[in-house]
Scaffold this active site. Structure first.
Site, PDB file in Angstrom:
ATOM      1  CE1 TYR A 108      99.611  64.604  22.689  1.00  0.00           C
ATOM      2  CE2 TYR A 108      98.875  63.157  23.934  1.00  0.00           C
ATOM      3  CZ  TYR A 108      98.828  63.112  22.791  1.00  0.00           C
ATOM      4  OH  TYR A 108      98.421  62.721  21.894  1.00  0.00           O
ATOM      5  CD  GLU A 196      97.853  64.641  18.811  1.00  0.00           C
ATOM      6  OE1 GLU A 196      98.481  63.656  19.312  1.00  0.00           O
ATOM      7  OE2 GLU A 196      97.908  64.703  17.724  1.00  0.00           O
TER       8      GLU A 196
END
Length: 385
Positions: A108, A196
Site C-alpha cells: 500500500y 492512493e
C-alpha cells in the site's frame, strides 16, 4: 473532485509511476477489441467513484477477448453496490480493460494532508490489498509514515526507508522508492488532496506496478488545472450537488429530513451537530458563504427543497458580510416563487437583524422565528416529525 481509476493512472504514468497496460472502454465490442490488442488474459474493472468494486462483482478476469466482451456486456449498465456507494449503488457506464500481472506481494502507498503536522504525509504498508483503515486499526505497526517537507518533497532517503520498512529486497526496493518519489511528485503537481495506490504490487519478476489508483483533487486549485477539470464525471455525482456547484454553493446531500441553510462552514457544522443533539437528522450541509446575494439564497433554497426527504428547513445565519435583511429578502422571494409548503425555522443574528425579522413578519408567510440555536434546533426537529 474525484476521478476514475484509469484517469488517476494516466496522471501517475505521466510522472513515472509504473502502471499495467490498459484501455478504457464504453461498449462490449470495445472491451473485446482492447483485450485482443493487449494480447493476454485481462481484468475487466468497473469504473465508478467508489472502492470495494471487487466484492460487488465489478472486477473480473477474462482469459480470452471473447470472454472479456461477455463480461463487459454484463457489467455495463449494472447497478454496482459497494460499502462506499450505499444501498443505492452506482450505474456502471465505463470499464477499464487491463493486463493481468503475476503478483508476488500486495503493498500500500498513499499521501494525504496531516492537519496535526500541517504537512502532507506519505504512508506505506506491507499489508496492501485491504482497506488501510482496517490496517491502521488492527495492525498500526504495519502502517509506516514519513512527513513531506514543503519545498523538498519526498526525499530519496525517505523513500528507501519506507521500501526497506515494507520488507522489500534491494532491487525491488529501488524500483519501489522511485515509484514513491514519482507518486509524491504527481500528488503535488496535480494539487491533490488524496492519492492512493492499493494495491501497489511486486511481481514475480521483481517489478512494481500501481495495480489500482485513487486520486482526489482539491477543488480550490482546479482553476489552474483546466485539463484536470475536464476529467470530472457528472454522472458520478449527486445531481443536487452538481446543481449547487453552478452557483458556488457548498452543498453536500445527507440522508436526514431537516434541511439546513447556513453561512459559514463552522456554523454549518455546529448547526448539524445541534440538530442531532435535539434528536433530528440533517438532510444536507449547505454553506451559502459570507457574501451571498438574494439570488444565491433563492437558488440555495430551491436546491435544498428539491430533496424529497426534507420535511422542515432550518435557516441559521450570522449577519456579518451577509446582512440579515438581504437573507430575509431572498428567503421570502424563494418561498413565494417555489410555493414552499414545508415548515421553515429562521434564526438570525447580526447586521440589520431587526429589519430582517420585520421583512419575515410582513411577508405574510408562515415562518417560525427562533432566538437561539438550541431553540431553533428543537423547533425544526419537532416540525419535521
Amino acid at each position: 473532485m474525484k476521478i476514475h481509476e484509469y484517469q488517476a493512472k494516466a496522471i501517475l504514468a505521466r510522472y513515472g509511476v509504473p502502471v499495467p497496460r490498459g484501455e478504457v472502454v464504453f461498449t462490449a465490442e470495445e472491451a473485446e477489441a482492447a483485450a485482443r490488442r493487449i494480447g493476454s488474459s485481462v481484468v475487466v474493472k468497473a469504473q465508478i467513484h467508489a472502492g470495494g468494486r471487487g466484492k460487488g462483482g465489478g472486477v473480473k478476469v477474462a482469459r480470452t477477448p471473447e470472454e472479456a466482451g461477455e463480461i463487459a456486456r454484463g457489467m455495463l449498465g449494472m447497478r454496482l453496490v459497494t460499502h462506499q456507494t450505499g444501498p443505492e449503488g452506482r450505474i456502471v457506464q465505463r470499464l477499464l480493460v487491463e493486463e493481468t500481472l503475476p503478483i508476488e506481494r500486495e503493498l500500500y502507498l498513499g499521501i494525504t494532508l496531516d492537519r496535526a503536522q500541517a504537512k502532507n504525509v506519505f504512508m506505506a504498508s506491507s499489508a496492501g490489498g485491504v482497506e488501510i483503515e482496517e490496517v491502521a486499526r488492527s495492525s498500526p505497526e504495519l502502517l509506516l509514515r514519513e512527513p513531506i517537507e514543503p519545498g523538498l518533497g519526498l526525499t530519496a532517503f525517505q523513500a528507501r526507508k519506507l521500501a526497506y520498512g515494507m520488507g522489500l529486497a534491494a532491487e525491488a526496493a529501488r524500483g519501489a522508492a522511485a515509484a514513491m518519489i514519482a507518486l509524491a511528485q504527481a500528488y503535488e503537481a496535480a494539487d491533490a488532496s488524496l492519492a492512493e495506490i492499493n494495491p501497489f504490487v511486486l511481481t514475480t519478476d521483481g517489478k512494481v506496478y500501481a495495480l489500482d489508483a485513487k486520486i482526489n483533487l482539491d477543488d480550490n486549485a482546479l482553476w489552474r488545472h483546466k485539463d484536470l477539470l475536464e476529467l470530472r464525471d457528472l454522472n458520478e455525482e449527486d445531481p443536487l450537488e452538481v446543481e449547487a456547484s453552478k452557483y458556488n454553493l457548498n452543498y453536500i446531500k445527507l440522508d436526514g429530513n431537516v434541511g439546513c441553510m447556513v453561512n459559514g462552514a463552522g456554523l454549518a457544522m455546529a448547526t448539524m451537530d445541534i440538530i442531532k443533539y435535539a434528536g433530528g437528522n440533517p438532510a444536507n450541509f449547505l454553506d451559502v458563504g459570507g457574501g451571498a446575494s438574494a439570488e444565491q439564497i433563492r437558488n440555495a433554497f430551491r436546491i435544498l427543497i428539491s430533496d424529497p426527504n426534507v420535511k422542515a428547513v432550518l435557516i441559521n445565519i450570522f449577519g456579518g458580510i451577509l446582512r440579515c435583511d438581504t437573507l430575509a429578502t431572498g428567503v421570502v422571494a424563494a418561498a413565494r416563487e417555489l410555493e414552499i409548503r414545508i415548515p421553515i425555522v429562521v434564526r438570525m443574528e447580526g447586521t440589520n437583524v431587526e429589519r430582517g425579522r420585520e421583512i419575515l413578519r410582513e411577508s405574510g408567510l408562515n415562518f417560525t422565528v427562533a432566538q437561539t440555536m438550541r431553540d431553533a434546533a428543537e423547533k425544526v426537529v419537532r416540525l419535521a416529525q
